[in-house]
Design a protein around this motif. Structure first.
Motif: not given
Length: 89
Positions: A1-6, A62-66, A71-81
């Protein structure tokens, strides 16, 4: 997957413990990196002063989703965990 620009979710949600130009003590979780520009693009991309953790990050569905919000929600939950796991040991 490519990073979403912006998107920039990976430059906001996780903590970064290594120094970043403009953030010599790293970056706390949930704080926007000072190197993220107004278009959510990294000013250090491809430069040697970019932190190794940032260089190693690879966009993955799996990290960045759609969407950026997902992505912010998942990365935040992973950071908290991970933060909770490290403080309990």
């Amino acid at each position: 997957m490519q990073c979403r620009v912006g998107c920039g979710a990976c430059c906001i949600a996780p903590s970064i413990s290594s120094p970043i130009p403009g953030m010599p003590n790293g970056k706390p979780a949930g704080v926007r990196c000072v190197q993220l520009d107004e278009n959510n693009l990294c000013r250090l991309f491809g430069k040697p002063e970019r932190p190794a953790v940032c260089e190693a990050f690879t966009a993955d569905y799996d990290i960045c989703k759609d969407t950026r919000d997902e992505a912010l929600i998942l990365l935040t939950s992973l950071e908290e965990a991970t933060s909770n796991d490290s403080t309990q040991q």
